[in-house]
Motif scaffolding. Structure first.
Motif, PDB file in Angstrom:
ATOM      1  N   LEU A 157       8.132 -81.708   7.285  1.00  0.00           N
ATOM      2  CA  LEU A 157       9.010 -80.560   7.061  1.00  0.00           C
ATOM      3  C   LEU A 157       8.727 -79.893   5.716  1.00  0.00           C
ATOM      4  CD1 LEU A 157      12.361 -82.100   8.361  1.00  0.00           C
ATOM      5  CD2 LEU A 157      10.982 -80.353   9.502  1.00  0.00           C
ATOM      6  N   TYR A 158       8.545 -80.696   4.686  1.00  0.00           N
ATOM      7  CA  TYR A 158       8.307 -80.147   3.346  1.00  0.00           C
ATOM      8  C   TYR A 158       6.972 -79.416   3.289  1.00  0.00           C
ATOM      9  CZ  TYR A 158       8.306 -79.967  -1.775  1.00  0.00           C
ATOM     10  OH  TYR A 158       8.287 -79.543  -3.090  1.00  0.00           O
ATOM     11  N   LEU A 159       5.928 -80.059   3.807  1.00  0.00           N
ATOM     12  CA  LEU A 159       4.593 -79.456   3.773  1.00  0.00           C
ATOM     13  C   LEU A 159       4.565 -78.143   4.548  1.00  0.00           C
ATOM     14  CD1 LEU A 159       1.613 -79.703   2.958  1.00  0.00           C
ATOM     15  CD2 LEU A 159       1.225 -80.968   5.088  1.00  0.00           C
ATOM     16  N   MET A 160       5.157 -78.129   5.737  1.00  0.00           N
ATOM     17  CA  MET A 160       5.135 -76.918   6.551  1.00  0.00           C
ATOM     18  C   MET A 160       6.010 -75.824   5.943  1.00  0.00           C
ATOM     19  SD  MET A 160       3.041 -77.454   9.033  1.00  0.00           S
ATOM     20  CE  MET A 160       3.400 -76.441  10.451  1.00  0.00           C
ATOM     21  N   TRP A 161       7.131 -76.209   5.359  1.00  0.00           N
ATOM     22  CA  TRP A 161       8.016 -75.216   4.762  1.00  0.00           C
ATOM     23  C   TRP A 161       7.332 -74.504   3.594  1.00  0.00           C
ATOM     24  CZ3 TRP A 161      11.877 -72.480   6.211  1.00  0.00           C
ATOM     25  CH2 TRP A 161      12.723 -71.861   5.285  1.00  0.00           C
ATOM     26  N   ILE A 162       6.731 -75.292   2.699  1.00  0.00           N
ATOM     27  CA  ILE A 162       6.041 -74.700   1.539  1.00  0.00           C
ATOM     28  C   ILE A 162       4.857 -73.851   2.009  1.00  0.00           C
ATOM     29  CG2 ILE A 162       4.874 -75.155  -0.641  1.00  0.00           C
ATOM     30  CD1 ILE A 162       7.803 -76.003  -0.542  1.00  0.00           C
ATOM     31  N   SER A 163       4.086 -74.374   2.948  1.00  0.00           N
ATOM     32  CA  SER A 163       2.878 -73.685   3.400  1.00  0.00           C
ATOM     33  C   SER A 163       3.203 -72.348   4.053  1.00  0.00           C
ATOM     34  CB  SER A 163       2.102 -74.568   4.379  1.00  0.00           C
ATOM     35  OG  SER A 163       1.717 -75.783   3.779  1.00  0.00           O
ATOM     36  N   PHE A 164       4.186 -72.341   4.946  1.00  0.00           N
ATOM     37  CA  PHE A 164       4.435 -71.125   5.715  1.00  0.00           C
ATOM     38  C   PHE A 164       5.331 -70.125   4.986  1.00  0.00           C
ATOM     39  CE2 PHE A 164       2.556 -73.616   9.032  1.00  0.00           C
ATOM     40  CZ  PHE A 164       1.909 -72.667   9.818  1.00  0.00           C
ATOM     41  N   THR A 165       6.133 -70.567   4.031  1.00  0.00           N
ATOM     42  CA  THR A 165       6.814 -69.582   3.189  1.00  0.00           C
ATOM     43  C   THR A 165       5.794 -68.884   2.290  1.00  0.00           C
ATOM     44  OG1 THR A 165       7.404 -71.361   1.632  1.00  0.00           O
ATOM     45  CG2 THR A 165       9.096 -70.652   3.194  1.00  0.00           C
ATOM     46  N   THR A 166       4.814 -69.655   1.808  1.00  0.00           N
ATOM     47  CA  THR A 166       3.749 -69.054   1.000  1.00  0.00           C
ATOM     48  C   THR A 166       2.905 -68.097   1.841  1.00  0.00           C
ATOM     49  OG1 THR A 166       3.656 -71.059  -0.357  1.00  0.00           O
ATOM     50  CG2 THR A 166       1.788 -69.539  -0.500  1.00  0.00           C
ATOM     51  N   LEU A 167       2.583 -68.508   3.072  1.00  0.00           N
ATOM     52  CA  LEU A 167       1.828 -67.628   3.957  1.00  0.00           C
ATOM     53  C   LEU A 167       2.620 -66.363   4.254  1.00  0.00           C
ATOM     54  CD1 LEU A 167      -0.620 -67.116   5.771  1.00  0.00           C
ATOM     55  CD2 LEU A 167       0.565 -68.378   7.596  1.00  0.00           C
ATOM     56  N   GLY A 168       3.925 -66.497   4.453  1.00  0.00           N
ATOM     57  CA  GLY A 168       4.771 -65.329   4.683  1.00  0.00           C
ATOM     58  C   GLY A 168       4.745 -64.382   3.496  1.00  0.00           C
ATOM     59  N   ALA A 169       4.708 -64.954   2.287  1.00  0.00           N
ATOM     60  CA  ALA A 169       4.636 -64.119   1.084  1.00  0.00           C
ATOM     61  C   ALA A 169       3.311 -63.367   1.015  1.00  0.00           C
ATOM     62  CB  ALA A 169       4.819 -64.983  -0.155  1.00  0.00           C
ATOM     63  N   LEU A 170       2.238 -64.016   1.475  1.00  0.00           N
ATOM     64  CA  LEU A 170       0.910 -63.402   1.401  1.00  0.00           C
ATOM     65  C   LEU A 170       0.718 -62.310   2.448  1.00  0.00           C
ATOM     66  CD1 LEU A 170      -1.229 -66.627   0.809  1.00  0.00           C
ATOM     67  CD2 LEU A 170      -0.695 -64.845  -0.867  1.00  0.00           C
ATOM     68  N   ILE A 171       1.237 -62.530   3.654  1.00  0.00           N
ATOM     69  CA  ILE A 171       1.011 -61.559   4.727  1.00  0.00           C
ATOM     70  C   ILE A 171       2.197 -60.625   4.932  1.00  0.00           C
ATOM     71  CG2 ILE A 171      -0.504 -63.197   5.902  1.00  0.00           C
ATOM     72  CD1 ILE A 171       1.705 -63.644   7.954  1.00  0.00           C
ATOM     73  N   GLY A 172       3.272 -60.866   4.187  1.00  0.00           N
ATOM     74  CA  GLY A 172       4.469 -60.031   4.338  1.00  0.00           C
ATOM     75  C   GLY A 172       4.204 -58.548   4.180  1.00  0.00           C
ATOM     76  N   PRO A 173       3.466 -58.134   3.145  1.00  0.00           N
ATOM     77  CA  PRO A 173       3.189 -56.704   2.988  1.00  0.00           C
ATOM     78  C   PRO A 173       2.414 -56.105   4.165  1.00  0.00           C
ATOM     79  CG  PRO A 173       2.768 -57.872   0.938  1.00  0.00           C
ATOM     80  CD  PRO A 173       3.022 -58.916   1.981  1.00  0.00           C
ATOM     81  N   LEU A 174       1.629 -56.929   4.852  1.00  0.00           N
ATOM     82  CA  LEU A 174       0.873 -56.434   6.004  1.00  0.00           C
ATOM     83  C   LEU A 174       1.766 -56.287   7.242  1.00  0.00           C
ATOM     84  CD1 LEU A 174      -2.334 -58.654   5.643  1.00  0.00           C
ATOM     85  CD2 LEU A 174      -2.009 -56.311   4.848  1.00  0.00           C
ATOM     86  N   LEU A 175       2.775 -57.161   7.335  1.00  0.00           N
ATOM     87  CA  LEU A 175       3.655 -57.142   8.502  1.00  0.00           C
ATOM     88  C   LEU A 175       4.718 -56.051   8.431  1.00  0.00           C
ATOM     89  CD1 LEU A 175       4.249 -60.984   9.006  1.00  0.00           C
ATOM     90  CD2 LEU A 175       2.722 -59.495  10.308  1.00  0.00           C
ATOM     91  N   GLY A 176       5.109 -55.705   7.202  1.00  0.00           N
ATOM     92  CA  GLY A 176       6.187 -54.721   7.047  1.00  0.00           C
ATOM     93  C   GLY A 176       7.533 -55.356   7.328  1.00  0.00           C
ATOM     94  N   ASP A 177       8.373 -54.694   8.088  1.00  0.00           N
ATOM     95  CA  ASP A 177       9.697 -55.209   8.423  1.00  0.00           C
ATOM     96  C   ASP A 177       9.571 -56.316   9.467  1.00  0.00           C
ATOM     97  OD1 ASP A 177      12.340 -55.699   8.843  1.00  0.00           O
ATOM     98  OD2 ASP A 177      12.770 -53.801   9.880  1.00  0.00           O
ATOM     99  N   VAL A 178       9.732 -57.584   9.012  1.00  0.00           N
ATOM    100  CA  VAL A 178       9.525 -58.717   9.917  1.00  0.00           C
ATOM    101  C   VAL A 178      10.660 -58.857  10.928  1.00  0.00           C
ATOM    102  CG1 VAL A 178       8.102 -60.020   8.305  1.00  0.00           C
ATOM    103  CG2 VAL A 178      10.594 -60.241   8.200  1.00  0.00           C
ATOM    104  N   HIS A 179      11.790 -58.229  10.674  1.00  0.00           N
ATOM    105  CA  HIS A 179      12.915 -58.351  11.594  1.00  0.00           C
ATOM    106  C   HIS A 179      12.587 -57.765  12.974  1.00  0.00           C
ATOM    107  CE1 HIS A 179      14.953 -58.838   7.696  1.00  0.00           C
ATOM    108  NE2 HIS A 179      15.787 -59.604   8.376  1.00  0.00           N
ATOM    109  N   ARG A 180      11.673 -56.828  13.019  1.00  0.00           N
ATOM    110  CA  ARG A 180      11.364 -56.193  14.310  1.00  0.00           C
ATOM    111  C   ARG A 180      10.665 -57.159  15.258  1.00  0.00           C
ATOM    112  NH1 ARG A 180       5.923 -53.788  13.937  1.00  0.00           N
ATOM    113  NH2 ARG A 180       5.039 -54.274  11.892  1.00  0.00           N
ATOM    114  N   PHE A 181      10.131 -58.283  14.731  1.00  0.00           N
ATOM    115  CA  PHE A 181       9.497 -59.287  15.579  1.00  0.00           C
ATOM    116  C   PHE A 181      10.506 -60.300  16.117  1.00  0.00           C
ATOM    117  CE2 PHE A 181       6.091 -58.024  12.584  1.00  0.00           C
ATOM    118  CZ  PHE A 181       5.186 -57.518  13.501  1.00  0.00           C
ATOM    119  N   GLY A 182      11.709 -60.290  15.573  1.00  0.00           N
ATOM    120  CA  GLY A 182      12.741 -61.227  16.019  1.00  0.00           C
ATOM    121  C   GLY A 182      12.590 -62.630  15.472  1.00  0.00           C
ATOM    122  N   PHE A 183      11.708 -62.835  14.464  1.00  0.00           N
ATOM    123  CA  PHE A 183      11.484 -64.172  13.931  1.00  0.00           C
ATOM    124  C   PHE A 183      12.742 -64.745  13.276  1.00  0.00           C
ATOM    125  CE2 PHE A 183       6.615 -63.667  13.200  1.00  0.00           C
ATOM    126  CZ  PHE A 183       6.429 -63.781  14.567  1.00  0.00           C
TER     127      PHE A 183
END
Length: 248
Positions: A157-183
């Motif tokens: 849980l810890y490894l995946m949480w840190i990894s994917f929050t960091t990935l979200g920070a890196l690709i967030g500007p490319l995705l734009g408004d993430v709410h439209r995906f329903g995640f």
């Protein structure tokens, strides 16, 4: 089977590894729900002005998704540190009860093992480990709480949480408004599953209902972010009132 043994309190290194791997396997369904809202959290954090380095620091040092989402709701530039601390305490206050429920299983352990156990405790790892310990206790095991099993849960849980929050920070500007995906619905879905596993009847769920109603009203009629502390405070207060009422 290992889980039914009760003749010894200590495990061999092989048994430790088996229990650790069992924790990893148990975490897999949780990870499928965690990954989407970890991406959402990372993306939202960058939209609030946090850097891709600050995001893993936030999620790694706090490691409590509910409070991290909550503080981002009221995040300002510059941030109001006292308000953020207050909201973090309120949202994470449930950990006081979660930790207390583990006391019978951890009291024989030294602090050097107990403190890391509590630091890595989140809703998912607590719920799975506590249910596992309760099952073993009913089977007559003296040391029902399995630290290696819990460690496997927390590691994943810890490894995946840190990894994917960091990935979200890196690709967030490319995705734009993430709410439209329903995640963001994954966050609510995971908690609904956890609450379902903790269901003990209508009477015990009254504080949940109070918290839900007050948070919904605050969301509709108060400035952004206030529904978080108001819902948490009302839920905690109602829990104490119901306990006193039931005891009378």
């Amino acid at each position: 089977m290992l889980m039914f043994r009760n003749t010894r309190s200590d495990l061999t290194s092989t048994e430790h590894m088996i229990e650790f791997q069992r924790g990893l396997k148990t975490s897999v369904p949780m990870l499928l729900g965690i990954i989407p809202f970890a991406l959402v959290l990372g993306a939202q954090a960058t939209q609030k002005g946090l850097s891709s380095l600050e995001v893993p620091l936030l999620t790694g040092l706090n490691f409590a998704g509910g409070s991290e989402f909550a503080i981002l709701e009221v995040w300002t530039n510059p941030p109001n540190v006292l308000m953020l601390m207050f909201i973090t305490f309120l949202v994470n206050s449930r950990h006081l009860l979660m930790g207390a429920s583990l006391v019978p299983y951890l009291r024989h352990l030294p602090n050097k093992q107990v403190l890391p156990t509590l630091f890595f405790m989140v809703d998912e790892s607590w719920a799975a480990a506590y249910a596992d310990a309760e099952q073993k206790k009913h089977l007559g095991l003296n040391r029902a709480f399995s630290l290696p099993y819990y460690a496997g849960l927390c590691f994943a849980l810890y490894l995946m949480w840190i990894s994917f929050t960091t990935l979200g920070a890196l690709i967030g500007p490319l995705l734009g408004d993430v709410h439209r995906f329903g995640f963001d619905m994954a966050f609510a879905a995971v908690f609904l599953v956890l609450l379902g596993g903790m269901w003990k009847g209508v009477a015990a769920a009254r504080p949940w209902l109070v918290s839900l109603i007050t948070a919904a009203l605050a969301y509709l009629y108060l400035p952004a972010g206030w529904y978080v502390p108001i819902g948490a405070l009302c839920g905690i207060a109602s829990a104490f009132l119901f306990i006193q009422e039931d005891a009378a």
